[in-house]
Design a protein around this motif. Structure first.
Motif, PDB file in Angstrom:
ATOM      1  N   ARG A   1     -29.180  26.139  -3.200  1.00  0.00           N
ATOM      2  CA  ARG A   1     -28.738  27.514  -3.541  1.00  0.00           C
ATOM      3  C   ARG A   1     -28.563  28.309  -2.290  1.00  0.00           C
ATOM      4  O   ARG A   1     -27.738  29.056  -2.259  1.00  0.00           O
ATOM      5  CB  ARG A   1     -29.482  28.199  -4.567  1.00  0.00           C
ATOM      6  N   ARG A   2     -29.707  28.390  -1.617  1.00  0.00           N
ATOM      7  CA  ARG A   2     -29.705  28.981  -0.395  1.00  0.00           C
ATOM      8  C   ARG A   2     -28.828  28.769   0.515  1.00  0.00           C
ATOM      9  O   ARG A   2     -28.007  29.563   1.109  1.00  0.00           O
ATOM     10  CB  ARG A   2     -30.954  29.063   0.493  1.00  0.00           C
ATOM     11  N   ALA A   3     -28.650  27.602   0.876  1.00  0.00           N
ATOM     12  CA  ALA A   3     -27.616  26.762   1.819  1.00  0.00           C
ATOM     13  C   ALA A   3     -26.044  27.265   1.207  1.00  0.00           C
ATOM     14  O   ALA A   3     -25.209  27.692   1.958  1.00  0.00           O
ATOM     15  CB  ALA A   3     -27.469  25.177   2.075  1.00  0.00           C
ATOM     16  N   ALA A   4     -25.823  27.307  -0.130  1.00  0.00           N
ATOM     17  CA  ALA A   4     -24.508  27.554  -0.730  1.00  0.00           C
ATOM     18  C   ALA A   4     -24.164  29.087  -0.653  1.00  0.00           C
ATOM     19  O   ALA A   4     -23.075  29.568  -0.221  1.00  0.00           O
ATOM     20  CB  ALA A   4     -24.344  27.330  -2.192  1.00  0.00           C
ATOM     21  N   ALA A   5     -25.420  29.902  -0.577  1.00  0.00           N
ATOM     22  CA  ALA A   5     -25.333  31.330  -0.279  1.00  0.00           C
ATOM     23  C   ALA A   5     -24.608  31.710   1.168  1.00  0.00           C
ATOM     24  O   ALA A   5     -23.809  32.429   1.411  1.00  0.00           O
ATOM     25  CB  ALA A   5     -26.553  31.987  -0.609  1.00  0.00           C
ATOM     26  N   VAL A   6     -25.330  30.622   2.018  1.00  0.00           N
ATOM     27  CA  VAL A   6     -24.890  31.043   3.493  1.00  0.00           C
ATOM     28  C   VAL A   6     -23.315  30.815   3.753  1.00  0.00           C
ATOM     29  O   VAL A   6     -22.644  31.391   4.232  1.00  0.00           O
ATOM     30  CB  VAL A   6     -25.770  30.203   4.361  1.00  0.00           C
ATOM     31  N   LEU A   7     -23.045  29.519   2.932  1.00  0.00           N
ATOM     32  CA  LEU A   7     -21.375  29.162   3.102  1.00  0.00           C
ATOM     33  C   LEU A   7     -20.660  30.009   2.645  1.00  0.00           C
ATOM     34  O   LEU A   7     -19.586  30.359   2.851  1.00  0.00           O
ATOM     35  CB  LEU A   7     -21.495  27.746   2.461  1.00  0.00           C
ATOM     36  N   GLU A   8     -21.281  30.676   1.466  1.00  0.00           N
ATOM     37  CA  GLU A   8     -20.177  31.778   0.445  1.00  0.00           C
ATOM     38  C   GLU A   8     -19.949  33.029   1.483  1.00  0.00           C
ATOM     39  O   GLU A   8     -19.029  33.677   1.580  1.00  0.00           O
ATOM     40  CB  GLU A   8     -20.956  32.040  -0.549  1.00  0.00           C
ATOM     41  N   ASP A   9     -21.411  33.492   2.396  1.00  0.00           N
ATOM     42  CA  ASP A   9     -21.126  34.382   3.292  1.00  0.00           C
ATOM     43  C   ASP A   9     -20.153  34.235   4.285  1.00  0.00           C
ATOM     44  O   ASP A   9     -19.023  35.142   4.645  1.00  0.00           O
ATOM     45  CB  ASP A   9     -22.358  34.673   3.772  1.00  0.00           C
ATOM     46  N   VAL A  10     -19.974  32.831   4.735  1.00  0.00           N
ATOM     47  CA  VAL A  10     -19.002  32.640   5.767  1.00  0.00           C
ATOM     48  C   VAL A  10     -17.433  32.622   5.056  1.00  0.00           C
ATOM     49  O   VAL A  10     -16.611  33.263   5.680  1.00  0.00           O
ATOM     50  CB  VAL A  10     -19.367  31.167   6.231  1.00  0.00           C
ATOM     51  N   LYS A  11     -17.580  32.019   4.090  1.00  0.00           N
ATOM     52  CA  LYS A  11     -16.156  32.070   3.166  1.00  0.00           C
ATOM     53  C   LYS A  11     -15.564  33.643   2.668  1.00  0.00           C
ATOM     54  O   LYS A  11     -14.376  33.650   2.866  1.00  0.00           O
ATOM     55  CB  LYS A  11     -16.328  30.990   2.118  1.00  0.00           C
TER      56      LYS A  11
END
Lengths: 675, 260
Positions: free
Chosen positions: A255-265
């Protein structure tokens, strides 16, 4: 900041300076050696004529007639002068150099040979006397020099030849300069302006966080290196994104990693976009082929009627001379709408390639024509090619025109046609003079082949799918159902061409001849039209793009043209005529680009046909105006004389311009009312 | 237009080609005009001579002598040929084309091609080509205005060629000298005026290198790169930090690789 703004101007300035100096230097050397080598031949002519003339006098002296007792000398010398063309004078002097008898006009500087001058061992004694080459033949009486027979050949013949050559050199220089400017513009557009534009577009995309873009890999020079670096940069950044994705997968904290990726996207986009950011052909992709094509076509302009008369063997008279011109113009006029359809169906590049086929065949046919009818047919085939190629280039220019530069880009069409026509006509006359008519047609055919290769390589493919399709009549109905288009055609395009054909090409030469001007001077006056038109095209296009008021410019141009033609009301003929030609050139140049620039916008209206079709109908209307112009002017000339004809044409121009202004005003008010 | 040559080099190449074309056109067209004028002038002089010979023969005809019996005609032709080095050969033929007198005596009695006789021969002199030699025909007309025959003067273009070669050499020398100066100057000029554009391309190229120093000419591009770099670096740091902590149970991570 884009560095290409002043680049074209600077590069062209360097080229103009060097070409002028180089061609000037070579031509000076050529003229000097020409004079050096031709002079002995002129002197030989004087010597031969002198020796023939001296023989009769010498025979009389040998028979014992004393030199002082020679009679009938004036008649003899006058007869000698009359039978030989190009002699300035023939005169007889005694042994002390005093003139005994003379025919023709000896220069004021002429001085007889002083007593004691030795006779040449062979031929004549050559001198320059004023503006003549003087050959002096000794006349002997009992072994002593009793007198001299002088034959003078005017330098005017040599000077005329040198003047001809100077004009030819000027023409060559003009053609080379204009052609160089076109070539440099083409290369700068392909290798500098278009790549800079592309880099700026790519940069804007990166600025928006779009890392999906790729630069084309087939560019050369600096732009190619920039494109390769750009693609490496994008790939490197995408690789970093891939690594982040991998890292996120390996982190074990979904979840936390996905949130980071979402921030980038949210801020950046990655991947490969289906459509690459293209280089774009640029306006130059169509302008250079068009310039060269018109150049090739116009090579034969100066001698077409003469060649036709030669083939007709004097049987068909003036009608025979005009036939190839008529078939060419008729083919262009009739096939222009069909050319528009062809462009809409196949796209500009393919249509242009197809148009080159009849053009090339037509030139070859003209080169091999055994009789007038074959020449006329060949010229009609050329006309078919011309109709297709010009429309294809026009549509391509409209496609490539950048936002806010439509008029300037389309002004390039008229400028390329004008430049090609000026260069082609001028160099064609020189080529025909040196190589003959048939070989000049062959040169046109070879040039057409080269242009086809250039267009194939440089013009972007496609364009057909973007155009609306429809039958010819359907397109015509749709186009002429558009009120703005019909107003443009009736009140601007046709009147402009009526004035051009009627005044510049028909009335002005006749009136200038009436004023007693030589053919060369008439030609120079008529040439003012083209010289004024070229800068006016650029100016009109620039103003139209800056102000967005193409209609107003067209109205102003019509009024200016009208005012120019009314000049005989205030000025004498020798001033009014050139002024009217200048006004017509400037006015027609001013309106050319705004008129064309209106078409793409009109074609976007509901129910309107493709811009290719509309442009072809506009061209057709212009041809119609060109056909109407000369007979209309001839009728006016017959009824009321030259000045009256000019005044009527001027009033027509001003009236149609005012009517167009009124129509624009009413249209604007209607739109406001509807809004 | 792919390949490594700089656009300035290509522009210089075009300029060099156009300079060459300009010189070649100037020299070539002047040469052709010069050739035509010289040939015309030479023919004009020889036409005077042929006409004069024809006139002399006509004077004999006026005395009632038949063309074949004009006294001294052969000697007249030979003297004229000896006096004028341009003349390659002289002949007098009757109206049927039979050679009556000729400086080349082998031709006596032969018949010249009818093509050498112009249909308007009775009125004016005419010109013809006989193989690689040029020729001038001057009519011989009797007192009744009837064509009796013609003086046929043959000549070569060697003298003209000499003058042409000399003129061409002068033009070539001038052209080479002009090109030797103008081409390097042109290339230099083009490199100078394209300096700014080349700098711009170089700046853009450098700006895309990893760790590039700030490039004022490509600041927009560098800013876009720096922004992306900052976002990605920040994400990397955060993910590295996450990876260093204890994994979460039952939480799948969505993977979206950039490339398939």
């Amino acid at each position: 900041m884009s560095p290409d703004r002043r680049l074209v101007g600077s590069v062209v300035a360097v080229a103009v300076l060097l070409l002028t100096l180089t061609v000037g230097f070579v031509s000076t050397a050529a003229l000097r050696s020409f004079e050096t080598e031709l002079r002995p031949e002129l002197e030989r002519e004087a010597t031969v004529v002198g020796s023939i003339g001296a023989q009769a006098v010498q025979r009389a002296l040998d028979l014992g007639v004393p030199f002082s007792g020679l009679s009938g000398l004036d008649d003899y010398l006058a007869g000698l002068l009359a039978t030989r063309e190009g002699l300035a004078y023939v005169l007889l002097t005694d042994g002390a150099g005093r003139v005994v008898s003379a025919a023709g006009s000896a220069p004021a500087e002429f001085a007889g040979l002083p007593a004691g001058t030795a006779a040449p061992s062979r031929g004549a004694l050559m001198r320059v006397q004023g503006n003549s080459y003087d050959a002096a033949q000794p006349l002997l009486e009992e072994g002593r020099i009793a007198g001299w027979l002088h034959v003078g050949i005017a330098r005017a013949r040599l000077d005329t030849a040198l003047d001809d050559m100077r004009w030819d050199v000027l023409i060559v220089l003009l053609v080379v300069l204009l052609a160089t400017a076109e070539f440099l513009r083409f290369i700068l557009s392909r290798l500098v302006a278009a790549p800079i534009d592309m880099v700026l577009r790519l940069q804007a995309r990166l600025g928006r966080g779009d890392w999906t873009a790729r630069a084309p890999g087939d560019i050369g020079a600096e732009a190619g290196r920039v494109a390769r670096h750009f693609n490496v940069l994008v790939r490197r950044t995408n690789d970093r994104w891939d690594r982040l994705c991998w890292l996120a997968g390996e982190s074990g904290a979904g979840r936390r990693a996905a949130a980071v990726l979402e921030d980038v996207k949210d801020r950046l986009r990655f991947g490969t976009e289906a459509v690459r950011e293209g280089l774009g052909g640029g306006a130059a992709s169509a302008r250079l082929p068009l310039f060269l094509f018109v150049f090739a076509e116009q090579l034969s302009t100066s001698f077409n009627p003469i060649f036709a008369m030669e083939l007709a063997g004097g049987q068909q008279g003036m009608m025979g001379a005009a036939l190839p011109l008529v078939t060419f113009v008729a083919a262009v006029a009739l096939l222009t709408p069909w050319g528009g359809q062809m462009v809409a169906r196949h796209g500009p590049r393919r249509a242009l390639m197809l148009g080159m086929i009849p053009a090339g065949i037509g030139h070859l046919g003209a080169a091999l024509a055994p009789d007038l009818m074959t020449l006329a047919a060949a010229r009609a085939i050329c006309g078919a090619g011309y109709a297709v190629v010009t429309i294809a280039c026009q549509v391509q220019l409209a496609r490539e025109a950048a936002q806010g530069r439509m008029a300037r880009t389309l002004g390039g069409f008229t400028a390329a046609v004008m430049t090609g026509a000026v260069c082609g006509t001028a160099i064609g006359a020189v080529l025909a003079d040196r190589l003959g008519f048939r070989l000049t047609f062959v040169a046109s055919a070879i040039l057409v082949l080269g242009i086809a290769a250039l267009a194939w390589r440089c013009m972007p493919a496609g364009g057909e799918s973007e155009e609306k399709r429809g039958g010819l009549w359907q397109s015509a109905r749709a186009a002429f159902a558009e009120p703005h288009f019909i107003l443009l055609v009736l009140l601007a395009a046709i009147p402009a061409k009526v004035l051009l054909g009627g005044f510049v090409f028909f009335l002005a030469p006749l009136e200038l001849r009436e004023l007693g001007l030589s053919q060369a001077a008439i030609g120079r006056n008529v040439m003012l039209y083209g010289l004024c038109m070229l800068p006016a095209i650029m100016f009109g296009a620039w103003v139209a793009d800056r102000s967005g008021r193409g209609g107003t410019i067209i109205v102003a141009a019509g009024l200016l043209n009208g005012a120019g033609l009314l000049a005989p009301l205030w000025l004498p003929g020798h001033a009014a005529l050139p002024l009217a030609v200048i006004a017509t050139g400037f006015a027609q140049g001013l309106a050319a680009a705004p008129m064309l620039a209106m078409i793409p916008a009109l074609s976007l209206r509901p129910g309107a046909p493709s811009s290719a079709a509309m442009m072809s109908f506009l061209r057709l209307a212009e041809r119609l105006g060109s056909v109407i112009g000369p007979p209309a002017a001839a009728a006016l000339l017959a009824v009321g004389g030259g000045h009256q004809a000019m005044l009527v044409l001027g009033v027509v121009s001003a009236a149609t311009a005012l009517a167009y202004a009124l129509a624009l005003l009413l249209g604007r008010n209607n739109r406001k009312a509807l809004a | 237009m792919t390949g490594g040559a700089s656009f300035a080099t290509r522009l210089g190449g075009v300029l060099a080609i156009m300079l060459l074309l300009g010189c070649a056109l100037t020299a070539g067209l002047n040469y052709l005009k010069f050739e035509r004028m010289l040939l015309e002038q030479q023919a004009k002089v020889l036409e005077i001579l042929a006409g004069e010979l024809g006139g002399t023969v006509e004077n004999s005809l006026a005395l009632g002598v038949r063309l074949a019996g004009v006294p001294g005609a052969q000697a007249l032709l030979e003297r004229a040929r000896a006096a004028e080095p341009l003349i390659g050969g002289l002949a007098i033929a009757d109206s049927d084309g039979v050679v009556l007198f000729d400086t080349d005596r082998q031709n006596l009695g032969t018949t010249v091609a009818r093509a050498l006789f112009d249909p308007r021969a009775a009125a004016d002199a005419w010109r013809f080509r006989d193989g690689d030699r040029y020729g001038i025909g001057a009519p011989i007309v009797n007192g009744f205005g009837q064509l009796e025959g013609a003086v046929l003067l043959r000549y070569g273009r060697e003298a003209v060629d000499e003058r042409l070669t000399s003129a061409l050499l002068g033009m070539v020398q001038a052209g080479l000298l002009a090109l030797a100066l103008a081409v390097p100057l042109g290339i230099l000029g083009i490199h100078l005026v394209t300096r700014q554009a080349r700098r711009w391309f170089a700046a853009v190229e450098t700006a895309m290198q990893p760790g590039a120093a700030p490039e004022p000419l490509a600041s927009g591009l560098q800013q876009a790169i720096a922004e992306a770099d900052s976002v990605l670096s920040d994400a990397e740091r955060r993910l590295e930090a996450i990876a260093a902590t204890i994994p979460e149970p039952n939480a799948p991570t969505r993977l979206e690789p950039a490339t398939p």
